[in-house]
Design a protein around this motif. Sequence first.
Motif, PDB file in Angstrom:
ATOM      1  N   UNK A 119      48.733  37.954  42.196  1.00  0.00           N
ATOM      2  CA  UNK A 119      47.908  37.731  41.005  1.00  0.00           C
ATOM      3  C   UNK A 119      47.906  36.275  40.562  1.00  0.00           C
ATOM      4  N   UNK A 120      48.923  35.526  40.931  1.00  0.00           N
ATOM      5  CA  UNK A 120      48.975  34.109  40.557  1.00  0.00           C
ATOM      6  C   UNK A 120      47.782  33.336  41.121  1.00  0.00           C
ATOM      7  N   UNK A 121      47.248  33.776  42.247  1.00  0.00           N
ATOM      8  CA  UNK A 121      46.061  33.130  42.828  1.00  0.00           C
ATOM      9  C   UNK A 121      44.855  33.293  41.910  1.00  0.00           C
ATOM     10  N   UNK A 122      44.727  34.457  41.284  1.00  0.00           N
ATOM     11  CA  UNK A 122      43.629  34.700  40.356  1.00  0.00           C
ATOM     12  C   UNK A 122      43.808  33.879  39.085  1.00  0.00           C
ATOM     13  N   UNK A 123      45.033  33.809  38.598  1.00  0.00           N
ATOM     14  CA  UNK A 123      45.319  33.010  37.405  1.00  0.00           C
ATOM     15  C   UNK A 123      45.029  31.536  37.684  1.00  0.00           C
ATOM     16  N   UNK A 124      45.451  31.048  38.853  1.00  0.00           N
ATOM     17  CA  UNK A 124      45.184  29.662  39.234  1.00  0.00           C
ATOM     18  C   UNK A 124      43.677  29.400  39.308  1.00  0.00           C
ATOM     19  N   UNK A 125      42.931  30.348  39.848  1.00  0.00           N
ATOM     20  CA  UNK A 125      41.471  30.217  39.943  1.00  0.00           C
ATOM     21  C   UNK A 125      40.853  30.113  38.549  1.00  0.00           C
ATOM     22  N   UNK A 126      41.395  30.834  37.586  1.00  0.00           N
ATOM     23  CA  UNK A 126      40.850  30.797  36.226  1.00  0.00           C
ATOM     24  C   UNK A 126      41.055  29.432  35.577  1.00  0.00           C
ATOM     25  N   UNK A 127      42.044  28.681  36.022  1.00  0.00           N
ATOM     26  CA  UNK A 127      42.304  27.350  35.474  1.00  0.00           C
ATOM     27  C   UNK A 127      41.356  26.297  36.037  1.00  0.00           C
ATOM     28  N   UNK A 128      40.573  26.661  37.061  1.00  0.00           N
ATOM     29  CA  UNK A 128      39.624  25.729  37.662  1.00  0.00           C
ATOM     30  C   UNK A 128      38.350  25.587  36.829  1.00  0.00           C
ATOM     31  N   UNK A 129      38.185  26.441  35.837  1.00  0.00           N
ATOM     32  CA  UNK A 129      36.983  26.396  35.008  1.00  0.00           C
ATOM     33  C   UNK A 129      36.983  25.230  34.042  1.00  0.00           C
ATOM     34  N   UNK A 130      35.796  24.912  33.569  1.00  0.00           N
ATOM     35  CA  UNK A 130      35.643  23.880  32.547  1.00  0.00           C
ATOM     36  C   UNK A 130      35.032  24.532  31.319  1.00  0.00           C
ATOM     37  N   UNK A 131      34.918  23.774  30.243  1.00  0.00           N
ATOM     38  CA  UNK A 131      34.353  24.344  29.020  1.00  0.00           C
ATOM     39  C   UNK A 131      32.878  24.708  29.195  1.00  0.00           C
ATOM     40  N   UNK A 132      32.197  24.079  30.160  1.00  0.00           N
ATOM     41  CA  UNK A 132      30.778  24.368  30.357  1.00  0.00           C
ATOM     42  C   UNK A 132      30.527  25.334  31.514  1.00  0.00           C
ATOM     43  N   UNK A 133      31.522  25.545  32.384  1.00  0.00           N
ATOM     44  CA  UNK A 133      31.306  26.429  33.530  1.00  0.00           C
ATOM     45  C   UNK A 133      32.567  27.230  33.838  1.00  0.00           C
ATOM     46  N   UNK A 134      32.425  28.550  33.804  1.00  0.00           N
ATOM     47  CA  UNK A 134      33.546  29.428  34.120  1.00  0.00           C
ATOM     48  C   UNK A 134      33.665  29.585  35.631  1.00  0.00           C
ATOM     49  N   UNK A 135      34.886  29.741  36.138  1.00  0.00           N
ATOM     50  CA  UNK A 135      35.043  30.003  37.575  1.00  0.00           C
ATOM     51  C   UNK A 135      34.531  31.398  37.913  1.00  0.00           C
ATOM     52  N   UNK A 136      34.087  31.595  39.150  1.00  0.00           N
ATOM     53  CA  UNK A 136      33.587  32.904  39.559  1.00  0.00           C
ATOM     54  C   UNK A 136      34.419  33.448  40.714  1.00  0.00           C
ATOM     55  N   UNK A 137      34.474  34.759  40.771  1.00  0.00           N
ATOM     56  CA  UNK A 137      35.111  35.468  41.875  1.00  0.00           C
ATOM     57  C   UNK A 137      34.165  36.571  42.307  1.00  0.00           C
ATOM     58  N   UNK A 138      34.436  37.179  43.452  1.00  0.00           N
ATOM     59  CA  UNK A 138      33.692  38.359  43.875  1.00  0.00           C
ATOM     60  C   UNK A 138      34.546  39.568  43.527  1.00  0.00           C
ATOM     61  N   UNK A 139      33.950  40.506  42.804  1.00  0.00           N
ATOM     62  CA  UNK A 139      34.695  41.674  42.354  1.00  0.00           C
ATOM     63  C   UNK A 139      33.738  42.837  42.151  1.00  0.00           C
TER      64      UNK A 139
END
Length: 157
Positions: A119-139
């Motif tokens: 799950x740490x990989x998903x949490x790390x991915x969420x930190x890649x977002x900026x205030x103007x663009x959220x990170x995306x995943x396939x789910x």
Amino acid sequence: MTTLILLIIISIIVLLVYLVGKGGQLFLEENIQIDRFRSDKLRNDCMYNYLLVYFVILLTFNKNNNVMLMITSLIIFAFIGVLYVKANMIYSNIVLLLFGYVPYISTETGNIYIVNFDIDKLVKKSHEGTSSQSPTIKATIIGNGVVLVRKQDNIFS
């Protein structure tokens, strides 16, 4: 007994369709905070209760069962299945754990993430977002606030 075997086969096929299917784009909330469900005793009890109910019903089946007992057991199986789906408790299905999927919960949004990776990989991915663009995943969204995230659909650094 044939009906029971048929229902088990149908259930496994439906589960495999979700587990093998391709996920769609999903926006992650920024800097997501996720905790393991396993640390929450209530969630553990739900999983054991789920398994126990099916186990007890299966113990009542034998070669000499009459039709009414089988029909009653099938109605109970169906009722429990509908109850768990309607109550958004899909994550407590023990079979998901057997396939290597572990449920996690976002402490901020209450979303439940069922994943087959760290799950740490998903949490790390969420930190890649900026205030103007959220990170995306396939789910795959399998319920209200219940999200299935497969390792093979996503590339995590």
